[in-house]
Design an enzyme around this catalytic site. Structure first.
Site, short mmCIF file in Angstrom:
data_model
loop_
_atom_site.label_atom_id
_atom_site.label_comp_id
_atom_site.label_asym_id
_atom_site.label_seq_id
_atom_site.Cartn_x
_atom_site.Cartn_y
_atom_site.Cartn_z
N TRP A 21 33.20 53.69 12.96
CA TRP A 21 32.70 53.12 14.22
C TRP A 21 31.37 52.40 13.98
CZ3 TRP A 21 29.67 56.50 18.13
CH2 TRP A 21 29.19 55.70 19.18
N TYR A 54 36.41 48.59 17.34
CA TYR A 54 35.20 48.72 16.55
C TYR A 54 34.85 47.40 15.87
CZ TYR A 54 35.80 53.83 16.96
OH TYR A 54 35.95 55.12 17.40
N GLN A 290 25.08 59.93 2.11
CA GLN A 290 25.19 60.75 3.31
C GLN A 290 26.59 61.36 3.42
OE1 GLN A 290 24.08 57.70 6.12
NE2 GLN A 290 22.06 58.58 6.44
#
Length: 338
Positions: A21, A54, A290
């Site tokens: 997203w 998106y 991450q």
């Protein structure tokens, strides 16, 4: 990476899913997408979530290119339909026309002949639910989707949709709600209804748009380049949480995370994965590392004492009103013409 069945279906998904997203937006793009997808695959993630809306449909294209060459049978690819993808009056919603045309367009953009899960991104009050579910049945029977799911539907809407799905003999197996230790809205009504119906939860924003990572500190000085300083699609969700009381309470959990050898993000993800009915948590990233770090939460089991500490720390600032779910979808029967 840990894996679970999605609802009562035979579909097995990774406990952490990659969602694009916000990974693929105007400030990041293709190179970041490829690096994050590679990091996800290296971490054992096999479940990938996107939507036709998106990045104005570019996110599906980007994900499709990033996954090109990966064994399709080893992946679970999810997408969604509902939001506007064009200027026309029929370029949105859950009509038979929009669902069938959107399914074909999503498959083209993703570069695949089917998705594993096709989800109603929101509830459409302007289309009869019977028409919507029959259109989803068409998509499933044509082999363009293996399963169907919903996102941000109320408990009543889910019950009605599940009843029609049973009549049509199509597998409605999932719900995708916003859910985190700060947004506990689905707990009162939606999750219990889904558990009764055998519907699994694919939760989005499990880190409360990054607030539960601890990167936002009291005082209002936000990190440069963070979601709080941008105007991308997620920034508006942060407003209610960027308050000193909330941020101090999140920071107060750092000793708990440190004692377990976890980051705050891993602690928050482990918390949501431990909740009843939750099968997988969707994470995004602005950097591949991450993904690597957060994926480790799939292997963390929190004891009852730790869960109680988290609950006690955040309960005073958590949102719990089940009525918030209905607010995420249009409420007027003529919204399409507004």
């Amino acid at each position: 990476m840990d894996f679970r069945h999605l609802g009562r279906s035979g579909l097995i998904v990774s406990r952490i899913a990659y969602g694009n997203w916000l990974t693929h937006d105007a400030s990041r793009g293709e190179e970041t997408e490829r690096a994050c997808v590679r990091a996800a695959l290296d971490a054992g993630i096999t479940t990938f979530d996107t939507a036709d809306v998106y990045a104005d449909t570019r996110a599906e294209e980007s994900l499709g290119r990033a996954l090109k060459g990966v064994r399709r049978e080893g992946l679970e690819i999810f997408t969604k339909v509902f939001a506007p993808t064009g200027p026309g009056r029929n370029d949105l919603g859950l009509s038979r026309k929009h669902i069938r045309e959107s399914a074909d367009n999503s498959l083209r953009r993703l570069g695949t002949d089917h998705v594993d899960l096709y989800q109603a991104h929101r509830f459409d009050p302007s289309t009869p639910l019977e028409e919507t579910m029959e259109a989803f049945a068409d998509v499933v029977h044509a082999g363009k989707a293996h399963y169907i799911g919903v996102s941000e539907w109320t408990a009543d809407q889910i019950r009605r949709g599940a009843a029609l799905a049973r009549e049509l003999r199509i597998p409605l197996i999932s719900n995708q709600p916003q859910y985190s230790a700060l947004w506990r809205v689905p707990e009162a009504e939606v999750i219990p209804a889904c558990q009764e119906l055998g519907i699994g939860q694919i939760v989005w924003s499990p880190l409360a748009q990054g607030v539960l990572t601890g990167k936002y500190e009291p005082g209002g000085q936000w990190p440069a380049g963070s979601r709080a300083t941008s105007e991308n699609d997620g920034s508006e969700l942060l407003g209610g949480w960027l308050k000193d009381d909330v941020l101090r309470r999140v920071a107060g959990l750092r000793p708990v995370a440190d004692g377990l050898g976890l980051s705050l993000a891993q602690l928050a993800l482990a918390w949501v994965l431990a909740r009843p009915g939750v099968v997988t948590a969707v994470i995004g990233a602005s950097r591949p590392e991450q993904i690597t770090d957060n994926a480790k939460a799939a292997d963390v089991t929190l004891d009852e004492e730790t869960v109680a500490l988290i609950d006690a720390a955040l309960a005073p600032v958590a949102t719990t009103d089940p009525g918030e779910t209905a607010k995420s979808s249009p409420g007027s029967s003529d919204w399409r013409l507004a």
